[in-house]
Design a protein around this motif. Structure first.
Motif, mmCIF file in Angstrom:
data_model
loop_
_atom_site.group_PDB
_atom_site.id
_atom_site.type_symbol
_atom_site.label_atom_id
_atom_site.label_comp_id
_atom_site.label_asym_id
_atom_site.label_seq_id
_atom_site.Cartn_x
_atom_site.Cartn_y
_atom_site.Cartn_z
ATOM 1 N N LYS A 168 0.817 -1.228 0.000
ATOM 2 C CA LYS A 168 0.000 0.000 0.000
ATOM 3 C C LYS A 168 0.845 1.270 0.000
ATOM 4 C CE LYS A 168 -4.028 -2.048 2.086
ATOM 5 N NZ LYS A 168 -4.527 -2.545 3.373
ATOM 6 N N LEU A 169 2.171 1.105 -0.016
ATOM 7 C CA LEU A 169 3.049 2.276 0.065
ATOM 8 C C LEU A 169 2.799 3.270 -1.060
ATOM 9 C CD1 LEU A 169 6.743 1.414 1.045
ATOM 10 C CD2 LEU A 169 5.012 2.629 2.371
ATOM 11 N N ILE A 170 2.584 4.508 -0.674
ATOM 12 C CA ILE A 170 2.434 5.603 -1.629
ATOM 13 C C ILE A 170 3.722 6.427 -1.654
ATOM 14 C CG2 ILE A 170 1.171 7.768 -2.080
ATOM 15 C CD1 ILE A 170 -1.266 6.427 -0.733
ATOM 16 N N SER A 171 4.351 6.518 -0.464
ATOM 17 C CA SER A 171 5.547 7.355 -0.356
ATOM 18 C C SER A 171 6.626 6.633 0.450
ATOM 19 C CB SER A 171 5.160 8.671 0.330
ATOM 20 O OG SER A 171 6.299 9.470 0.513
ATOM 21 N N LEU A 172 7.810 6.540 -0.144
ATOM 22 C CA LEU A 172 8.935 5.904 0.531
ATOM 23 C C LEU A 172 10.142 6.825 0.440
ATOM 24 C CD1 LEU A 172 10.265 3.402 1.876
ATOM 25 C CD2 LEU A 172 10.695 2.507 -0.412
ATOM 26 N N ASP A 173 10.615 7.287 1.597
ATOM 27 C CA ASP A 173 11.761 8.200 1.625
ATOM 28 C C ASP A 173 12.882 7.585 2.455
ATOM 29 O OD1 ASP A 173 13.553 10.270 1.754
ATOM 30 O OD2 ASP A 173 12.083 11.814 2.259
ATOM 31 N N LEU A 174 13.935 7.152 1.760
ATOM 32 C CA LEU A 174 15.094 6.562 2.436
ATOM 33 C C LEU A 174 16.320 7.438 2.224
ATOM 34 C CD1 LEU A 174 14.673 2.823 1.289
ATOM 35 C CD2 LEU A 174 13.842 3.871 3.392
ATOM 36 N N SER A 175 16.099 8.657 1.735
ATOM 37 C CA SER A 175 17.227 9.497 1.328
ATOM 38 C C SER A 175 18.119 9.890 2.504
ATOM 39 C CB SER A 175 16.710 10.750 0.620
ATOM 40 O OG SER A 175 15.851 11.462 1.474
ATOM 41 N N GLY A 176 19.334 10.282 2.168
ATOM 42 C CA GLY A 176 20.250 10.767 3.195
ATOM 43 C C GLY A 176 20.796 9.698 4.124
ATOM 44 N N ASN A 177 20.736 8.433 3.714
ATOM 45 C CA ASN A 177 21.375 7.358 4.492
ATOM 46 C C ASN A 177 22.489 6.782 3.629
ATOM 47 O OD1 ASN A 177 19.579 6.949 6.972
ATOM 48 N ND2 ASN A 177 18.063 6.810 5.328
ATOM 49 N N ASP A 178 23.699 7.344 3.729
ATOM 50 C CA ASP A 178 24.721 6.940 2.762
ATOM 51 C C ASP A 178 25.363 5.586 3.088
ATOM 52 O OD1 ASP A 178 26.265 7.774 4.851
ATOM 53 O OD2 ASP A 178 27.189 9.466 3.792
ATOM 54 N N GLN A 179 25.023 4.996 4.227
ATOM 55 C CA GLN A 179 25.494 3.641 4.529
ATOM 56 C C GLN A 179 24.500 2.589 4.029
ATOM 57 O OE1 GLN A 179 28.507 3.211 6.542
ATOM 58 N NE2 GLN A 179 28.578 5.344 5.887
ATOM 59 N N LEU A 180 23.374 3.060 3.537
ATOM 60 C CA LEU A 180 22.302 2.155 3.120
ATOM 61 C C LEU A 180 22.479 1.780 1.650
ATOM 62 C CD1 LEU A 180 19.622 0.978 4.296
ATOM 63 C CD2 LEU A 180 18.463 2.987 3.355
ATOM 64 N N LYS A 181 22.121 0.531 1.343
ATOM 65 C CA LYS A 181 22.402 0.006 0.021
ATOM 66 C C LYS A 181 21.162 -0.706 -0.515
ATOM 67 C CE LYS A 181 26.193 -2.742 -1.811
ATOM 68 N NZ LYS A 181 25.423 -3.406 -2.823
ATOM 69 N N PHE A 182 20.916 -0.524 -1.813
ATOM 70 C CA PHE A 182 19.832 -1.288 -2.450
ATOM 71 C C PHE A 182 20.451 -2.392 -3.284
ATOM 72 C CE2 PHE A 182 15.663 1.004 -2.264
ATOM 73 C CZ PHE A 182 14.898 -0.138 -2.192
ATOM 74 N N ASP A 183 20.083 -3.636 -3.034
ATOM 75 C CA ASP A 183 20.562 -4.717 -3.882
ATOM 76 C C ASP A 183 19.742 -4.726 -5.166
ATOM 77 O OD1 ASP A 183 22.372 -5.524 -1.961
ATOM 78 O OD2 ASP A 183 20.907 -6.817 -0.982
ATOM 79 N N SER A 184 20.358 -5.235 -6.206
ATOM 80 C CA SER A 184 19.709 -5.268 -7.515
ATOM 81 C C SER A 184 18.352 -5.975 -7.456
ATOM 82 C CB SER A 184 20.638 -5.973 -8.497
ATOM 83 O OG SER A 184 19.989 -6.132 -9.708
#
Ligand SMILES: *[C@@H]1O[C@H](CO)[C@@H](O)[C@H](O)[C@H]1NC(C)=O
Ligand SMILES: *[C@@H]1O[C@H](CO)[C@@H](O)[C@H](O)[C@H]1NC(C)=O
Ligand SMILES: *[C@@H]1O[C@H](CO)[C@@H](O)[C@H](O)[C@H]1NC(C)=O
Ligand SMILES: *[C@@H]1O[C@H](CO)[C@@H](O)[C@H](O)[C@H]1NC(C)=O
Ligand SMILES: *[C@@H]1O[C@H](CO)[C@@H](O)[C@H](O)[C@H]1NC(C)=O
Ligand SMILES: *[C@@H]1O[C@H](CO)[C@@H](O)[C@H](O)[C@H]1NC(C)=O
Length: 242
Positions: A168-184
């Motif tokens: 149901k997510l409409i808005s997802l804000d993960l910005s400004g976390n430079d240790q965070l990584k998205f796997d492919s």
């Protein structure tokens, strides 16, 4: 004729009385039902208090402009009246938790008690210090979430694969976390499954493993996509806010 006027007077008098009683009834109704604070559910109260107990308050100068909302949380009071907490009027279930800029410092555990707040629609933990801990994998249980803001809160590790279950997510804000990584794979699942997503903000998140073609999979109509400093070659047709 006189009798008729008299009848009319009685009728207007009755009408005035009726009108007054309606007004009175509405006034008393509104005074009692005007934003009554619902009663918090015991399980929500304990989940919130246990979360508070896993965190410390950082009084360093870095967060001087922030304010520790959890200081007002007291088990002897109704959690629906605590700062940052909003309950559903009818059921008392916690539906929104806004702890942005609350001087929180500590690690988020994968089984943080926040995942017990099953009614949660909005969760904002932005601008705190979670000590490079990972986004709790248990967040996938918060299936009612429409808005999740974890920006600037010093999160690390990989974004949990199962975040795509928050359908149901409409808005997802993960910005400004430079240790965070998205796997492919994780990002690919997100683009394919979050069909209601409108805002996706990932500035500074490490996307170096993400293949840009994933952006062609979006099933939702994104209105806002922000990917500054993500280490990613974005196709030119992707809408952006700069
Ligand atoms: C909670 O409120 C009660 C009553 O107002 C007060 O005595 C108590 O010290 C408070 N506890 C905390 C942790 O603030
Ligand atoms: C932050 O994490 C480090 C190492 O992971 C740990 O030693 C430290 O106690 C943590 N600090 C807090 C405030 O949780
Ligand atoms: C979460 O897991 C850790 C480690 O497995 C455990 O020590 C802790 O008690 C758990 N917390 C809750 C709230 O279940
Ligand atoms: C998330 O929180 C930050 C900091 O409070 C705020 O600036 C940002 O606008 C929020 N993101 C969204 C999508 O609302
Ligand atoms: C997520 O998307 C994948 C790929 O399109 C699909 O196979 C899977 O069934 C979807 N899962 C859910 C829970 O929607
Ligand atoms: C991003 O993650 C990769 C590993 O997947 C790593 O080699 C790289 O240094 C990271 N980039 C930044 C800016 O931390």
């Amino acid at each position: 004729m006189g009798k008729f006027i008299w009848l009319c007077q009685i009728r207007s008098l009755l009408f005035v009385l009726f009108f007054l009683s309606v007004v009175d009834c509405c006034l008393s109704l509104s005074s009692s039902s005007l934003n009554p604070t619902p009663s918090c559910l015991p399980e929500d109260t304990s989940a919130l208090l246990q979360f508070k107990n896993t965190m410390s308050i950082d009084d360093s100068a870095f967060y001087s402009y922030c304010y520790p909302k959890t200081n007002s949380w007291n088990e002897s009071t109704n959690c629906c009246s605590w700062e940052g907490v909003t309950c559903e009027k009818a059921t008392g279930q916690v539906i929104s938790l806004d702890l942005t800029c609350s001087k929180l410092v500590g690690s988020l555990s994968p089984n943080t008690t926040l995942v017990r707040l099953r009614g949660l629609k909005r969760l904002d933990l932005s601008l705190n210090n979670f000590n490079a801990s990972s986004i709790p994998s248990g967040f996938n249980q918060l299936i009612s979430l429409t808005h999740l803001n974890l920006s600037g809160s010093y999160l690390g590790g990989s974004v949990p694969l199962n975040i795509y279950l928050l359908s149901k997510l409409i808005s997802l804000d993960l910005s400004g976390n430079d240790q965070l990584k998205f796997d492919s794979h994780g990002f690919d699942m997100l683009t394919r499954n979050l069909s209601k997503l409108e805002n996706l903000l990932l500035d500074s998140v490490n996307m170096s493993d993400v293949v840009p073609t994933s952006f062609m999979n979006f099933r939702s109509s994104l209105k806002r996509l922000s990917l500054e400093f993500c280490d990613l070659n974005i196709p030119a047709w992707v809408p952006r806010v700069c």
